[in-house]
Scaffold this motif. Sequence first.
Motif, PDB file in Angstrom:
ATOM      1  N   TRP A   1       0.822  -1.216   0.000  1.00  0.00           N
ATOM      2  CA  TRP A   1       0.000   0.000   0.000  1.00  0.00           C
ATOM      3  C   TRP A   1       0.859   1.270   0.000  1.00  0.00           C
ATOM      4  O   TRP A   1       0.554   2.224  -0.692  1.00  0.00           O
ATOM      5  CB  TRP A   1      -0.959   0.018   1.188  1.00  0.00           C
ATOM      6  CG  TRP A   1      -2.127  -0.920   1.084  1.00  0.00           C
ATOM      7  CD1 TRP A   1      -2.578  -1.755   2.052  1.00  0.00           C
ATOM      8  CD2 TRP A   1      -3.004  -1.130  -0.030  1.00  0.00           C
ATOM      9  NE1 TRP A   1      -3.672  -2.472   1.613  1.00  0.00           N
ATOM     10  CE2 TRP A   1      -3.954  -2.095   0.335  1.00  0.00           C
ATOM     11  CE3 TRP A   1      -3.072  -0.594  -1.317  1.00  0.00           C
ATOM     12  CZ2 TRP A   1      -4.957  -2.532  -0.521  1.00  0.00           C
ATOM     13  CZ3 TRP A   1      -4.083  -1.029  -2.174  1.00  0.00           C
ATOM     14  CH2 TRP A   1      -5.005  -1.981  -1.769  1.00  0.00           C
ATOM     15  N   HIS A   2       1.937   1.279   0.765  1.00  0.00           N
ATOM     16  CA  HIS A   2       2.794   2.476   0.803  1.00  0.00           C
ATOM     17  C   HIS A   2       3.473   2.737  -0.546  1.00  0.00           C
ATOM     18  O   HIS A   2       3.784   3.879  -0.865  1.00  0.00           O
ATOM     19  CB  HIS A   2       3.849   2.350   1.902  1.00  0.00           C
ATOM     20  CG  HIS A   2       3.286   2.518   3.275  1.00  0.00           C
ATOM     21  ND1 HIS A   2       2.942   3.746   3.792  1.00  0.00           N
ATOM     22  CD2 HIS A   2       2.983   1.603   4.236  1.00  0.00           C
ATOM     23  CE1 HIS A   2       2.457   3.592   5.010  1.00  0.00           C
ATOM     24  NE2 HIS A   2       2.462   2.300   5.301  1.00  0.00           N
ATOM     25  N   ALA A   3       3.688   1.680  -1.317  1.00  0.00           N
ATOM     26  CA  ALA A   3       4.357   1.836  -2.616  1.00  0.00           C
ATOM     27  C   ALA A   3       3.408   2.333  -3.703  1.00  0.00           C
ATOM     28  O   ALA A   3       3.858   2.967  -4.663  1.00  0.00           O
ATOM     29  CB  ALA A   3       4.972   0.505  -3.042  1.00  0.00           C
ATOM     30  N   VAL A   4       2.116   2.065  -3.574  1.00  0.00           N
ATOM     31  CA  VAL A   4       1.189   2.412  -4.659  1.00  0.00           C
ATOM     32  C   VAL A   4       0.272   3.586  -4.338  1.00  0.00           C
ATOM     33  O   VAL A   4      -0.435   4.061  -5.223  1.00  0.00           O
ATOM     34  CB  VAL A   4       0.337   1.186  -5.094  1.00  0.00           C
ATOM     35  CG1 VAL A   4       1.221   0.099  -5.676  1.00  0.00           C
ATOM     36  CG2 VAL A   4      -0.510   0.657  -3.965  1.00  0.00           C
ATOM     37  N   LEU A   5       0.292   4.041  -3.101  1.00  0.00           N
ATOM     38  CA  LEU A   5      -0.579   5.150  -2.714  1.00  0.00           C
ATOM     39  C   LEU A   5       0.251   6.377  -2.338  1.00  0.00           C
ATOM     40  O   LEU A   5       1.362   6.243  -1.821  1.00  0.00           O
ATOM     41  CB  LEU A   5      -1.493   4.736  -1.554  1.00  0.00           C
ATOM     42  CG  LEU A   5      -2.532   3.679  -1.942  1.00  0.00           C
ATOM     43  CD1 LEU A   5      -3.225   3.124  -0.718  1.00  0.00           C
ATOM     44  CD2 LEU A   5      -3.553   4.249  -2.924  1.00  0.00           C
TER      45      LEU A   5
ATOM     46  N   THR B   1      -6.961   4.445   4.511  1.00  0.00           N
ATOM     47  CA  THR B   1      -8.192   4.046   3.826  1.00  0.00           C
ATOM     48  C   THR B   1      -8.028   2.662   3.212  1.00  0.00           C
ATOM     49  O   THR B   1      -8.946   1.828   3.279  1.00  0.00           O
ATOM     50  CB  THR B   1      -8.561   5.079   2.743  1.00  0.00           C
ATOM     51  OG1 THR B   1      -8.714   6.348   3.358  1.00  0.00           O
ATOM     52  CG2 THR B   1      -9.829   4.692   2.018  1.00  0.00           C
ATOM     53  N   ALA B   2      -6.871   2.402   2.640  1.00  0.00           N
ATOM     54  CA  ALA B   2      -6.615   1.092   2.032  1.00  0.00           C
ATOM     55  C   ALA B   2      -6.650  -0.014   3.077  1.00  0.00           C
ATOM     56  O   ALA B   2      -7.221  -1.086   2.844  1.00  0.00           O
ATOM     57  CB  ALA B   2      -5.269   1.096   1.316  1.00  0.00           C
TER      58      ALA B   2
ATOM     59  N   PRO C   1       3.294  -5.116 -11.449  1.00  0.00           N
ATOM     60  CA  PRO C   1       4.608  -4.467 -11.326  1.00  0.00           C
ATOM     61  C   PRO C   1       5.006  -4.061  -9.909  1.00  0.00           C
ATOM     62  O   PRO C   1       6.172  -4.279  -9.540  1.00  0.00           O
ATOM     63  CB  PRO C   1       4.487  -3.271 -12.266  1.00  0.00           C
ATOM     64  CG  PRO C   1       3.541  -3.732 -13.331  1.00  0.00           C
ATOM     65  CD  PRO C   1       2.538  -4.577 -12.580  1.00  0.00           C
ATOM     66  N   PRO C   2       4.121  -3.517  -9.071  1.00  0.00           N
ATOM     67  CA  PRO C   2       4.567  -3.187  -7.720  1.00  0.00           C
ATOM     68  C   PRO C   2       4.984  -4.415  -6.904  1.00  0.00           C
ATOM     69  O   PRO C   2       5.920  -4.349  -6.118  1.00  0.00           O
ATOM     70  CB  PRO C   2       3.351  -2.511  -7.083  1.00  0.00           C
ATOM     71  CG  PRO C   2       2.526  -2.040  -8.209  1.00  0.00           C
ATOM     72  CD  PRO C   2       2.750  -3.027  -9.320  1.00  0.00           C
ATOM     73  N   ALA C   3       4.295  -5.529  -7.095  1.00  0.00           N
ATOM     74  CA  ALA C   3       4.663  -6.763  -6.382  1.00  0.00           C
ATOM     75  C   ALA C   3       5.992  -7.304  -6.882  1.00  0.00           C
ATOM     76  O   ALA C   3       6.809  -7.783  -6.092  1.00  0.00           O
ATOM     77  CB  ALA C   3       3.559  -7.805  -6.521  1.00  0.00           C
ATOM     78  N   ARG C   4       6.205  -7.241  -8.193  1.00  0.00           N
ATOM     79  CA  ARG C   4       7.481  -7.721  -8.749  1.00  0.00           C
ATOM     80  C   ARG C   4       8.641  -6.865  -8.277  1.00  0.00           C
ATOM     81  O   ARG C   4       9.743  -7.375  -8.059  1.00  0.00           O
ATOM     82  CB  ARG C   4       7.426  -7.715 -10.275  1.00  0.00           C
ATOM     83  CG  ARG C   4       6.594  -8.834 -10.845  1.00  0.00           C
ATOM     84  CD  ARG C   4       6.849  -9.053 -12.326  1.00  0.00           C
ATOM     85  NE  ARG C   4       7.096  -7.843 -13.075  1.00  0.00           N
ATOM     86  CZ  ARG C   4       6.271  -7.288 -13.938  1.00  0.00           C
ATOM     87  NH1 ARG C   4       5.096  -7.838 -14.164  1.00  0.00           N
ATOM     88  NH2 ARG C   4       6.597  -6.200 -14.580  1.00  0.00           N
ATOM     89  N   ALA C   5       8.423  -5.574  -8.093  1.00  0.00           N
ATOM     90  CA  ALA C   5       9.501  -4.657  -7.717  1.00  0.00           C
ATOM     91  C   ALA C   5       9.738  -4.569  -6.217  1.00  0.00           C
ATOM     92  O   ALA C   5      10.800  -4.111  -5.783  1.00  0.00           O
ATOM     93  CB  ALA C   5       9.194  -3.261  -8.255  1.00  0.00           C
TER      94      ALA C   5
END
Length: 192
Positions: A120-124, A132-133, A183-187
């Motif tokens: 969540w911190h990487a995508v928000l 909220t997430a 992509p966020p999970a892969r990175a």
Amino acid sequence: MLRHRYCSRLLIASIIGRLSLGMVPVALILAAQAEGHSLASASLLAALYGIAPALGLPLLGRLADLRGLLLPCYLGAALVAVALGTLAVAGTAHLPLAALCVALAGAGCPPLEGGLRSLWHAVLPDDAHVRTAYTLDSSTQEIVYVTGPALAIAMATWLSPAAALALGAAVTVAGSLAFATAPPARAWRAAP
């Protein structure tokens, strides 16, 4: 929050991948009873499935810390697929084999929930969105435990309890692949 890139995909994939947590205990009870086992034996298999993630998830989580999310998600999904697939084909007639498959399936549950929370911190963009997430994620977890048993019962009634177990394997693999290939999970890498 869901309009941010990858958020919907990660959340939905995580829910789909975890549906088996709600499906498998019910499918196990139905499968064991269909093969003539007592409710006590069937319930022990379901309980074993419920306890096994407490042993497997910390190991897969540690692997995620060391190697990223991709490997433990793939490894866990493969273990669940093989174990539930074996159980769907072999049945529960041989209780020691069934217990081994159940334990492996439970221990192999991919670390989707922990992975999602770490992403969540990487995508928000900010802490308000992250809070909220977390709230949305906690609320949607109930889908797993409401929809999962209903799916298992519907599949067992429509086809067979073995089909419900196979569906549990399929949703774990599908959700895990959709989650881990984002992509966020892969990175993602654990903070030192």
